[in-house]
Write a protein that holds these residues in place. Structure first.
Motif, PDB file in Angstrom:
ATOM      1  N   GLN A 124       4.973 -20.584  18.180  1.00  0.00           N
ATOM      2  CA  GLN A 124       5.904 -19.705  18.899  1.00  0.00           C
ATOM      3  C   GLN A 124       6.643 -20.562  19.925  1.00  0.00           C
ATOM      4  OE1 GLN A 124       6.157 -15.329  21.032  1.00  0.00           O
ATOM      5  NE2 GLN A 124       4.227 -16.392  21.142  1.00  0.00           N
ATOM      6  N   SER A 131       5.262 -12.892  21.980  1.00  0.00           N
ATOM      7  CA  SER A 131       4.874 -12.713  23.393  1.00  0.00           C
ATOM      8  C   SER A 131       5.662 -13.612  24.341  1.00  0.00           C
ATOM      9  CB  SER A 131       3.364 -12.976  23.555  1.00  0.00           C
ATOM     10  OG  SER A 131       3.056 -14.287  23.141  1.00  0.00           O
ATOM     11  N   HIS A 132       6.721 -14.262  23.853  1.00  0.00           N
ATOM     12  CA  HIS A 132       7.494 -15.166  24.719  1.00  0.00           C
ATOM     13  C   HIS A 132       8.900 -14.631  25.002  1.00  0.00           C
ATOM     14  CE1 HIS A 132       4.927 -18.917  23.457  1.00  0.00           C
ATOM     15  NE2 HIS A 132       4.237 -17.992  24.088  1.00  0.00           N
ATOM     16  N   ASP A 139       3.710 -22.309  22.050  1.00  0.00           N
ATOM     17  CA  ASP A 139       2.359 -22.181  21.506  1.00  0.00           C
ATOM     18  C   ASP A 139       2.174 -23.255  20.444  1.00  0.00           C
ATOM     19  OD1 ASP A 139       1.803 -19.961  23.054  1.00  0.00           O
ATOM     20  OD2 ASP A 139       2.304 -18.520  21.480  1.00  0.00           O
ATOM     21  N   HIS A 226      -4.999 -21.696  19.723  1.00  0.00           N
ATOM     22  CA  HIS A 226      -3.760 -22.423  20.025  1.00  0.00           C
ATOM     23  C   HIS A 226      -3.726 -22.760  21.511  1.00  0.00           C
ATOM     24  CE1 HIS A 226      -2.371 -18.455  21.459  1.00  0.00           C
ATOM     25  NE2 HIS A 226      -1.354 -19.061  22.043  1.00  0.00           N
ATOM     26  N   HIS A 228      -1.175 -22.512  24.758  1.00  0.00           N
ATOM     27  CA  HIS A 228       0.073 -21.995  25.326  1.00  0.00           C
ATOM     28  C   HIS A 228       0.425 -22.907  26.500  1.00  0.00           C
ATOM     29  CE1 HIS A 228       2.732 -18.723  27.040  1.00  0.00           C
ATOM     30  NE2 HIS A 228       2.405 -19.362  28.150  1.00  0.00           N
TER      31      HIS A 228
HETATM   32 ZN   LIG Z   1       2.130 -18.301  24.239  1.00  0.00          ZN
END
Ligand SMILES: [Zn+2]
Length: 267
Positions: A124, A131-132, A139, A226, A228
């Motif tokens: 991401q 979610s960004h 991510d 992952h 972030h």
């Molecule tokens: Zn993230």
């Protein structure tokens, strides 16, 4: 003479700060001093709200910044008519970080927060839909236990490492293990979703480029293991996320969702 002081309550705090600011009303000649102790390595931005009877506040009640590791008198309350009783109530709101920081080093080139020749895919990217939204955050797909290294020198200002697990629902947002590092220009980098007890640095510690700071995981609001990574400036009540350029095996680039990057070329 009646002197009554009430400490109300902290209305809202942004950022999980292990060492919260301590506010005290100290009786002073003809009034009170409001003193704040900030035991943190981050500055704290605060706004006070007063209800005063026969007192006035010196210098108004603008947003103020309390320096890291300091004790400061932030307000003075003076009796308007010294021969009459006075009383006050107050509450306050605080946010971690200096809300005034605007300029930053836009030319800074970050290291990737992992080592080696294995390319890590950006699952991401900036403004990603999952979610960004409206935030420059990245991510990186990686198995749990991958070494995480500082992408830029600074001072560790937050460490959370006691959370056990994560879930794919935003209710898990507050259960991420993380490290936050304050840079020279006032920006803050966050390394999130680290595994339980997976941090190797302490609050207050200075780190250099490439220092090991922890191990990746899957804690907090996370659908798969992952890392972030994001860099931001703190404003009063919100953050400004900043795009950053990275040094990779194939030059200095802004990372793009769906592509994979490694710090070193494989032989
Ligand atoms: Zn993230």
């Amino acid at each position: 003479m009646i002197r009554i002081g009430f400490l109300f309550f902290c209305l809202y705090a942004n950022g999980i700060l292990a060492q919260k600011p301590l506010v005290e009303a100290v009786e002073d000649k003809g009034g009170y001093r409001i003193e704040v102790t900030n035991p943190s390595y981050l500055p704290v931005s605060m706004i006070f709200n007063f209800q005063l009877q026969n007192l006035r506040v010196d210098g108004g009640v603008d947003t103020l910044v309390v320096r890291p590791n300091s004790r400061q008198t932030v307000h003075r309350l003076w009796a308007v008519s010294p021969n009459r009783g006075y009383s006050f109530r107050y509450d306050y709101t605080y946010h971690t970080g200096d809300y005034r920081v605007r300029r930053y080093d836009t030319a800074y080139v970050y290291e990737l927060p992992f080592r080696g020749t294995v390319p890590r895919r950006v699952i991401q990217g900036y403004n990603g839909r999952f979610s960004h939204t409206d935030r420059a955050a990245l991510d990186f797909d990686m198995p749990e236990g991958t070494e995480i290294h500082a992408a830029r020198p600074g001072r560790v200002v937050e460490v959370i490492n006691n959370n056990e697990s994560g879930c794919s629902d935003p209710i898990c947002m507050n259960f991420s293990n993380l490290v936050r590092i304050l840079h020279r220009d006032g920006t803050i980098a966050e390394y999130v979703h680290l595994r339980q007890h997976g941090t190797t640095v302490k609050i207050g510690q200075k780190v250099n480029n490439g220092d090991l700071i922890g191990y990746s995981g899957n804690t907090g609001f996370s659908t798969a293991p992952h890392l972030h990574f994001a860099v931001y400036q703190q404003r009063f009540g919100h953050r400004i996320f900043l795009p950053t350029t990275f040094r990779t095996a194939f030059g200095q680039v802004i990372l793009v969702q769906g592509k994979s990057y490694s710090p070193q070329k494989s032989e």
